[in-house]
Scaffold this active site. Sequence first.
Site, PDB file in Angstrom:
ATOM      1  N   HIS A  35      55.955  12.320   0.611  1.00  0.00           N
ATOM      2  CA  HIS A  35      56.659  11.626  -0.478  1.00  0.00           C
ATOM      3  C   HIS A  35      57.273  10.307  -0.006  1.00  0.00           C
ATOM      4  O   HIS A  35      57.591  10.142   1.175  1.00  0.00           O
ATOM      5  CB  HIS A  35      57.712  12.528  -1.145  1.00  0.00           C
ATOM      6  CG  HIS A  35      58.908  12.870  -0.322  1.00  0.00           C
ATOM      7  ND1 HIS A  35      59.394  14.158  -0.206  1.00  0.00           N
ATOM      8  CD2 HIS A  35      59.763  12.106   0.425  1.00  0.00           C
ATOM      9  CE1 HIS A  35      60.464  14.158   0.562  1.00  0.00           C
ATOM     10  NE2 HIS A  35      60.711  12.925   0.963  1.00  0.00           N
ATOM     11  N   ASP A  95      55.895  15.973   3.490  1.00  0.00           N
ATOM     12  CA  ASP A  95      54.843  16.249   2.493  1.00  0.00           C
ATOM     13  C   ASP A  95      54.247  14.959   1.923  1.00  0.00           C
ATOM     14  O   ASP A  95      53.496  14.993   0.953  1.00  0.00           O
ATOM     15  CB  ASP A  95      55.396  17.137   1.358  1.00  0.00           C
ATOM     16  CG  ASP A  95      56.473  16.445   0.516  1.00  0.00           C
ATOM     17  OD1 ASP A  95      56.825  15.279   0.793  1.00  0.00           O
ATOM     18  OD2 ASP A  95      56.958  17.082  -0.445  1.00  0.00           O
ATOM     19  N   ASP A 144      67.032   6.677  -4.680  1.00  0.00           N
ATOM     20  CA  ASP A 144      67.055   7.944  -5.403  1.00  0.00           C
ATOM     21  C   ASP A 144      68.436   8.599  -5.324  1.00  0.00           C
ATOM     22  O   ASP A 144      69.321   8.114  -4.600  1.00  0.00           O
ATOM     23  CB  ASP A 144      65.967   8.908  -4.865  1.00  0.00           C
ATOM     24  CG  ASP A 144      65.799   8.840  -3.343  1.00  0.00           C
ATOM     25  OD1 ASP A 144      66.763   8.437  -2.653  1.00  0.00           O
ATOM     26  OD2 ASP A 144      64.727   9.195  -2.842  1.00  0.00           O
ATOM     27  N   GLU A 171      57.242  13.273  -5.284  1.00  0.00           N
ATOM     28  CA  GLU A 171      56.583  14.361  -4.578  1.00  0.00           C
ATOM     29  C   GLU A 171      55.077  14.336  -4.827  1.00  0.00           C
ATOM     30  O   GLU A 171      54.604  13.635  -5.739  1.00  0.00           O
ATOM     31  CB  GLU A 171      57.173  15.698  -5.049  1.00  0.00           C
ATOM     32  CG  GLU A 171      58.661  15.878  -4.705  1.00  0.00           C
ATOM     33  CD  GLU A 171      58.911  16.186  -3.219  1.00  0.00           C
ATOM     34  OE1 GLU A 171      58.135  15.739  -2.355  1.00  0.00           O
ATOM     35  OE2 GLU A 171      59.903  16.888  -2.932  1.00  0.00           O
TER      36      GLU A 171
HETATM   37  C1  F6R Z   1      65.618   9.197   0.788  1.00  0.00           C
HETATM   38  C2  F6R Z   1      64.230   9.301   0.403  1.00  0.00           C
HETATM   39  C3  F6R Z   1      63.250  10.171   1.109  1.00  0.00           C
HETATM   40  C4  F6R Z   1      63.397  10.162   2.627  1.00  0.00           C
HETATM   41  C5  F6R Z   1      62.429  11.147   3.248  1.00  0.00           C
HETATM   42  C6  F6R Z   1      62.563  11.194   4.757  1.00  0.00           C
HETATM   43  O1  F6R Z   1      66.283   8.247  -0.005  1.00  0.00           O
HETATM   44  O2  F6R Z   1      63.879   8.675  -0.531  1.00  0.00           O
HETATM   45  O3  F6R Z   1      61.955   9.769   0.773  1.00  0.00           O
HETATM   46  O4  F6R Z   1      63.160   8.874   3.101  1.00  0.00           O
HETATM   47  O5  F6R Z   1      62.651  12.414   2.721  1.00  0.00           O
HETATM   48  O6  F6R Z   1      63.804  11.724   5.087  1.00  0.00           O
HETATM   49  P1  F6R Z   1      64.373  11.653   6.574  1.00  0.00           P
HETATM   50  O7  F6R Z   1      64.558  10.209   6.849  1.00  0.00           O
HETATM   51  O8  F6R Z   1      65.680  12.381   6.520  1.00  0.00           O
HETATM   52  O9  F6R Z   1      63.343  12.271   7.428  1.00  0.00           O
END
Ligand code: F6R
Length: 260
Positions: free
Chosen positions: A138, A136, A67, A143
């Site tokens: 995702h 959450d 992303d 989301e």
């Molecule tokens: C990042 C992504 C998100 C993260 C998620 C967890 O490329 O796609 O899904 O993997 O927000 O973030 P962290 O690892 O910072 O807790």
Amino acid sequence: MEVVIVAAPSEGARLVADAIVRLVRDQDEAVIGLATGSTPEGTYAELGLRVAGGSLDPDHVRGFLLDEYVGLPEGHPASYREVIRRQVVEPLGLHPARVCGPNGLADDLPLECRRYEAAIASAGGVDLQLLGIGTDGHIGFNEPGSSLSSRTRLKTLTASTRADNRRFFGEGDEVPSHVLTQGIGTILESSHLVLMAWGSEKAAAVAAAVEGPLRALVPASAIQLHPHATVVVDEGAAGSLELASYYREVWEAKPAWQGI
Ligand code: F6R
């Protein structure tokens, strides 16, 4: 689905790096789906060690980002292209052309999303997709409420994700509200999903994804549909799993050479 409960994130990072090294050895070239955020940082550091030790040849690795934020200026330190340049491309010595990401500055974002899907397909798809999980639920930036068969597209971040990601931005810098993300349908097409999570703040999301009902409210629950999904969690992130002792038993009985 395989759930591996490790004592510490560093042990999980080694297991995941082992799987990538094995993949490159067995296939000659491997396409890795690259997540960003805190979760995969240890894995990227571990892969750097493997390159330095000679067990991983970066010329046999390609990467596709999961992303990207929309609208961050070129070179912004929090843009995922920059994060991957710092954490993967440079330390591993990957040729920059071997790593692609969706362009969050494209004039025509829907066209950019189609281009990105086509680029993944023309590389033969993703062999191993690294995933973190949002508090959450995702994956990627899909989301809650995301279609479980979605493709790469524009999404709006929830207030909770923007708050969670605030730490990656400087003071006075806004966390963008829009992103381009691989869809859940896109993610599910990769050959092997490896979702990692560290810390008790991820425990509820991990339990909902692994053991809860399959539902758009918990996008990560879509991994239940995948024939080869591995969830690597530390004790904190495993804290709400009902079947934790069974997962431990299965892992302990697995021959070490099989890896994840
Ligand atoms: C990042 C992504 C998100 C993260 C998620 C967890 O490329 O796609 O899904 O993997 O927000 O973030 P962290 O690892 O910072 O807790």
